[in-house]
Design a protein around this motif. Structure first.
Motif, PDB file in Angstrom:
ATOM      1  N   MET A 278     -16.958 -93.774 -26.980  1.00 52.35           N
ATOM      2  CA  MET A 278     -18.164 -93.891 -26.167  1.00 52.35           C
ATOM      3  C   MET A 278     -18.494 -92.652 -25.351  1.00 52.35           C
ATOM      4  O   MET A 278     -19.580 -92.565 -24.781  1.00 52.35           O
ATOM      5  CB  MET A 278     -18.048 -95.086 -25.222  1.00 52.35           C
ATOM      6  CG  MET A 278     -16.901 -95.013 -24.239  1.00 52.35           C
ATOM      7  SD  MET A 278     -16.935 -96.344 -23.017  1.00 52.35           S
ATOM      8  CE  MET A 278     -18.151 -95.714 -21.872  1.00 52.35           C
ATOM      9  N   ASN A 279     -17.610 -91.675 -25.307  1.00 54.51           N
ATOM     10  CA  ASN A 279     -17.856 -90.470 -24.525  1.00 54.51           C
ATOM     11  C   ASN A 279     -18.284 -89.280 -25.378  1.00 54.51           C
ATOM     12  O   ASN A 279     -18.126 -88.123 -24.964  1.00 54.51           O
ATOM     13  CB  ASN A 279     -16.610 -90.118 -23.709  1.00 54.51           C
ATOM     14  CG  ASN A 279     -16.404 -91.079 -22.551  1.00 54.51           C
ATOM     15  OD1 ASN A 279     -17.095 -90.995 -21.536  1.00 54.51           O
ATOM     16  ND2 ASN A 279     -15.494 -92.022 -22.716  1.00 54.51           N
ATOM     17  N   GLU A 280     -18.832 -89.568 -26.538  1.00 55.88           N
ATOM     18  CA  GLU A 280     -19.336 -88.501 -27.398  1.00 55.88           C
ATOM     19  C   GLU A 280     -20.376 -89.051 -28.366  1.00 55.88           C
ATOM     20  O   GLU A 280     -20.471 -90.258 -28.594  1.00 55.88           O
ATOM     21  CB  GLU A 280     -18.194 -87.871 -28.209  1.00 55.88           C
ATOM     22  CG  GLU A 280     -17.528 -88.842 -29.181  1.00 55.88           C
ATOM     23  CD  GLU A 280     -16.353 -88.208 -29.914  1.00 55.88           C
ATOM     24  OE1 GLU A 280     -16.445 -88.081 -31.150  1.00 55.88           O
ATOM     25  OE2 GLU A 280     -15.362 -87.845 -29.245  1.00 55.88           O
ATOM     26  N   PHE A 281     -21.191 -88.156 -28.885  1.00 56.08           N
ATOM     27  CA  PHE A 281     -22.050 -88.479 -30.026  1.00 56.08           C
ATOM     28  C   PHE A 281     -22.185 -87.231 -30.874  1.00 56.08           C
ATOM     29  O   PHE A 281     -21.773 -86.134 -30.472  1.00 56.08           O
ATOM     30  CB  PHE A 281     -23.422 -89.018 -29.588  1.00 56.08           C
ATOM     31  CG  PHE A 281     -24.307 -88.023 -28.876  1.00 56.08           C
ATOM     32  CD1 PHE A 281     -25.159 -87.182 -29.580  1.00 56.08           C
ATOM     33  CD2 PHE A 281     -24.314 -87.940 -27.487  1.00 56.08           C
ATOM     34  CE1 PHE A 281     -25.981 -86.268 -28.939  1.00 56.08           C
ATOM     35  CE2 PHE A 281     -25.119 -87.037 -26.823  1.00 56.08           C
ATOM     36  CZ  PHE A 281     -25.966 -86.193 -27.548  1.00 56.08           C
ATOM     37  N   GLU A 282     -22.728 -87.396 -32.072  1.00 50.58           N
ATOM     38  CA  GLU A 282     -22.933 -86.275 -32.976  1.00 50.58           C
ATOM     39  C   GLU A 282     -24.408 -86.129 -33.293  1.00 50.58           C
ATOM     40  O   GLU A 282     -25.123 -87.125 -33.408  1.00 50.58           O
ATOM     41  CB  GLU A 282     -22.133 -86.477 -34.269  1.00 50.58           C
ATOM     42  CG  GLU A 282     -20.629 -86.478 -34.069  1.00 50.58           C
ATOM     43  CD  GLU A 282     -19.894 -86.688 -35.376  1.00 50.58           C
ATOM     44  OE1 GLU A 282     -19.477 -85.692 -36.001  1.00 50.58           O
ATOM     45  OE2 GLU A 282     -19.753 -87.853 -35.756  1.00 50.58           O
ATOM     46  N   ILE A 283     -24.842 -84.878 -33.427  1.00 47.13           N
ATOM     47  CA  ILE A 283     -26.239 -84.622 -33.729  1.00 47.13           C
ATOM     48  C   ILE A 283     -26.349 -83.550 -34.816  1.00 47.13           C
ATOM     49  O   ILE A 283     -25.587 -82.577 -34.826  1.00 47.13           O
ATOM     50  CB  ILE A 283     -27.025 -84.201 -32.466  1.00 47.13           C
ATOM     51  CG1 ILE A 283     -28.518 -84.018 -32.785  1.00 47.13           C
ATOM     52  CG2 ILE A 283     -26.425 -82.963 -31.813  1.00 47.13           C
ATOM     53  CD1 ILE A 283     -29.400 -83.899 -31.553  1.00 47.13           C
ATOM     54  N   TYR A 284     -27.270 -83.781 -35.727  1.00 47.85           N
ATOM     55  CA  TYR A 284     -27.591 -82.815 -36.775  1.00 47.85           C
ATOM     56  C   TYR A 284     -29.067 -82.471 -36.637  1.00 47.85           C
ATOM     57  O   TYR A 284     -29.919 -83.360 -36.627  1.00 47.85           O
ATOM     58  CB  TYR A 284     -27.321 -83.408 -38.159  1.00 47.85           C
ATOM     59  CG  TYR A 284     -27.655 -82.477 -39.305  1.00 47.85           C
ATOM     60  CD1 TYR A 284     -26.692 -81.627 -39.836  1.00 47.85           C
ATOM     61  CD2 TYR A 284     -28.934 -82.447 -39.857  1.00 47.85           C
ATOM     62  CE1 TYR A 284     -26.991 -80.780 -40.882  1.00 47.85           C
ATOM     63  CE2 TYR A 284     -29.250 -81.597 -40.903  1.00 47.85           C
ATOM     64  CZ  TYR A 284     -28.279 -80.760 -41.408  1.00 47.85           C
ATOM     65  OH  TYR A 284     -28.574 -79.904 -42.445  1.00 47.85           O
ATOM     66  N   ARG A 285     -29.371 -81.183 -36.507  1.00 46.70           N
ATOM     67  CA  ARG A 285     -30.756 -80.732 -36.390  1.00 46.70           C
ATOM     68  C   ARG A 285     -31.059 -79.765 -37.529  1.00 46.70           C
ATOM     69  O   ARG A 285     -30.348 -78.772 -37.708  1.00 46.70           O
ATOM     70  CB  ARG A 285     -30.989 -80.025 -35.056  1.00 46.70           C
ATOM     71  CG  ARG A 285     -30.578 -80.827 -33.836  1.00 46.70           C
ATOM     72  CD  ARG A 285     -31.155 -80.194 -32.591  1.00 46.70           C
ATOM     73  NE  ARG A 285     -30.290 -80.361 -31.441  1.00 46.70           N
ATOM     74  CZ  ARG A 285     -30.704 -80.301 -30.178  1.00 46.70           C
ATOM     75  NH1 ARG A 285     -31.971 -80.085 -29.915  1.00 46.70           N
ATOM     76  NH2 ARG A 285     -29.857 -80.437 -29.168  1.00 46.70           N
ATOM     77  N   THR A 286     -32.094 -80.042 -38.261  1.00 40.92           N
ATOM     78  CA  THR A 286     -32.409 -79.218 -39.433  1.00 40.92           C
ATOM     79  C   THR A 286     -32.731 -77.783 -39.043  1.00 40.92           C
ATOM     80  O   THR A 286     -32.412 -76.846 -39.767  1.00 40.92           O
ATOM     81  CB  THR A 286     -33.598 -79.810 -40.209  1.00 40.92           C
ATOM     82  OG1 THR A 286     -34.728 -79.938 -39.317  1.00 40.92           O
ATOM     83  CG2 THR A 286     -33.249 -81.171 -40.777  1.00 40.92           C
ATOM     84  N   GLY A 287     -33.336 -77.608 -37.884  1.00 39.59           N
ATOM     85  CA  GLY A 287     -33.708 -76.260 -37.460  1.00 39.59           C
ATOM     86  C   GLY A 287     -32.524 -75.373 -37.148  1.00 39.59           C
ATOM     87  O   GLY A 287     -32.659 -74.149 -37.092  1.00 39.59           O
ATOM     88  N   GLU A 288     -31.369 -75.963 -36.917  1.00 31.58           N
ATOM     89  CA  GLU A 288     -30.168 -75.198 -36.591  1.00 31.58           C
ATOM     90  C   GLU A 288     -29.163 -75.170 -37.741  1.00 31.58           C
ATOM     91  O   GLU A 288     -28.067 -74.636 -37.595  1.00 31.58           O
ATOM     92  CB  GLU A 288     -29.494 -75.806 -35.347  1.00 31.58           C
ATOM     93  CG  GLU A 288     -30.385 -75.832 -34.121  1.00 31.58           C
ATOM     94  CD  GLU A 288     -29.758 -76.593 -32.965  1.00 31.58           C
ATOM     95  OE1 GLU A 288     -28.637 -77.105 -33.147  1.00 31.58           O
ATOM     96  OE2 GLU A 288     -30.377 -76.661 -31.900  1.00 31.58           O
ATOM     97  N   ALA A 289     -29.535 -75.759 -38.872  1.00 28.57           N
ATOM     98  CA  ALA A 289     -28.568 -75.951 -39.947  1.00 28.57           C
ATOM     99  C   ALA A 289     -28.123 -74.634 -40.589  1.00 28.57           C
ATOM    100  O   ALA A 289     -26.943 -74.321 -40.638  1.00 28.57           O
ATOM    101  CB  ALA A 289     -29.148 -76.882 -41.007  1.00 28.57           C
ATOM    102  N   GLY A 290     -29.072 -73.863 -41.055  1.00 27.14           N
ATOM    103  CA  GLY A 290     -28.713 -72.635 -41.754  1.00 27.14           C
ATOM    104  C   GLY A 290     -27.781 -72.935 -42.915  1.00 27.14           C
ATOM    105  O   GLY A 290     -28.011 -73.847 -43.707  1.00 27.14           O
TER     106      GLY A 290
END
Length: 372
Positions: A278-290
């Protein structure tokens, strides 16, 4: 000005959780008067007296109605089994008390409506105990979604799994009674529904299936009793904004202890969260993928308020009871007339309508629109 006078009904798991929150909220936040723990009510006077001493209440009673007549009590926490919520919450509101009621509102939709209606014209706060929405990580996820960090959300999957009903040899108790509700849906899945409501708005339509892994359970008298509700639920949903969603809930999932797993998919990225971490999450952003096609992990930190009121360093982590303390602070804000991050009885009724639409869908084997 003296702090709020508190009455507590029930001292099981959630009753103790409420008591810990009332005891801690002033110390953690430092900007509210310390609540006065006036009276604790339990099923008999002896148990009430023992628990009052343990939890810091000045007086105790074996009759919950005594709290209604005490002018020193401003707020009543209702933490009893589901079937008693409506009677107690409505009586408290009619007696001029604010109410903090554990979820769900009530097994019967008509009773949930009566609870909502009882708030009209009272000027009192009536809030539900949905503490998972208080997680600083959930608040940050909400901000990211609203800021368009992952684009337009188009699909959400949420799973809630625990194993407290997984053992077929476990004795029958009230959570398997029809009087407590549908089972996995309203005793359980209302938590992920509270997250969906907070992040995306209300549920528009549903089609549901439910499962009963054990038809009977042993009873304490040596016989067996028929299980009267369902421990498993699977639901396809259409959320506000035409967002596709899936909900799966299982109270008999061996090995799962406190899992609420969210997968949020948008046009420009995705977010993953699991309550067991509960003290973390994950994020994927296409603009930062490279060339690096993976998720970034975000750890809870003082920047994710109100984490900063508990711990000054990132990555150390909050717990379940801390979320209840945050919820308690939000309740005090609402009582003071300030903006508060809560699910009140009006919003809680929307969650209840979703649950009952799911049950109706299962009974009629079809899609059902959720009334507003």
């Amino acid at each position: 000005m003296a702090g709020l006078g508190i009455g507590l009904i029930g001292t099981g798991y959630m009753g103790k959780c409420h008591a810990l929150a009332w005891n801690s909220v002033a110390s953690v936040f430092g900007d509210v008067e310390r609540p006065r723990l006036i009276t604790l009510a339990e099923v008999n006077a002896d148990l009430a007296a023992t628990k009052a001493q343990e939890l810091g209440f000045s007086t105790s009673t074996g009759h919950w109605q005594d709290l209604l007549e005490n002018p020193a009590i401003d707020v009543i926490s209702v933490t009893t089994p589901n079937a008693f919520h409506a009677e107690m919450a409505i009586a408290a509101l009619e007696a001029g008390k604010h109410v903090w009621c554990e979820k769900p509102m009530a097994p019967a939709l008509a009773d949930a409506v009566r609870m909502r209606d009882a708030t009209a014209g009272t000027g009192k706060v009536a809030a539900m105990g949905y503490n998972y929405i208080q997680n600083p990580m959930i608040r940050r996820i909400k901000q990211l979604i609203d800021d368009g960090a992952i684009g337009a959300v188009n699909h959400v999957r949420v799973e809630m799994d625990e194993d407290f009903m997984a053992d077929p040899s476990q004795l029958f108790y009230w959570k398997s009674e029809a009087s407590s509700g549908y089972g996995a849906l309203d005793d359980f899945a209302v938590h992920p529904l509270s997250l969906l409501f907070t992040l995306f708005g209300h549920v528009d339509a549903v089609v549901a299936d439910m499962g009963k892994p054990y038809a009977t359970r042993p009873s304490k008298d040596g016989g067996t009793r028929e299980v009267e509700n369902h421990d498993i639920a699977s639901v396809l949903m259409r959320l506000e904004g035409n967002i596709s969603a899936v909900l799966m809930a299982n109270r008999s999932a061996w090995g799962r202890k406190g899992r609420i797993a969210l997968q949020i998919f948008g046009s420009a990225g995705s977010i993953l969260f699991d309550q067991e971490r509960m003290n973390e999450f994950e994020i994927y952003r296409t603009g930062e993928a490279g060339s690096e096609q993976g998720f970034a992990r975000v750890l809870a930190a003082p920047a994710h308020r109100p984490y900063d009121h508990f711990i000054p360093a990132p990555g150390h982590g909050l717990g379940f009871n801390d979320l209840k303390i945050i919820e308690c602070r939000e309740l005090i804000s609402a009582i003071n007339g300030d903006k508060a991050h809560l699910i009140d009885f009006e919003q809680g009724l929307r969650i209840e309508r979703s649950v009952h639409a799911m049950a109706r869908s299962f009974a009629e084997q079809r899609w059902v629109e959720v009334s507003v």
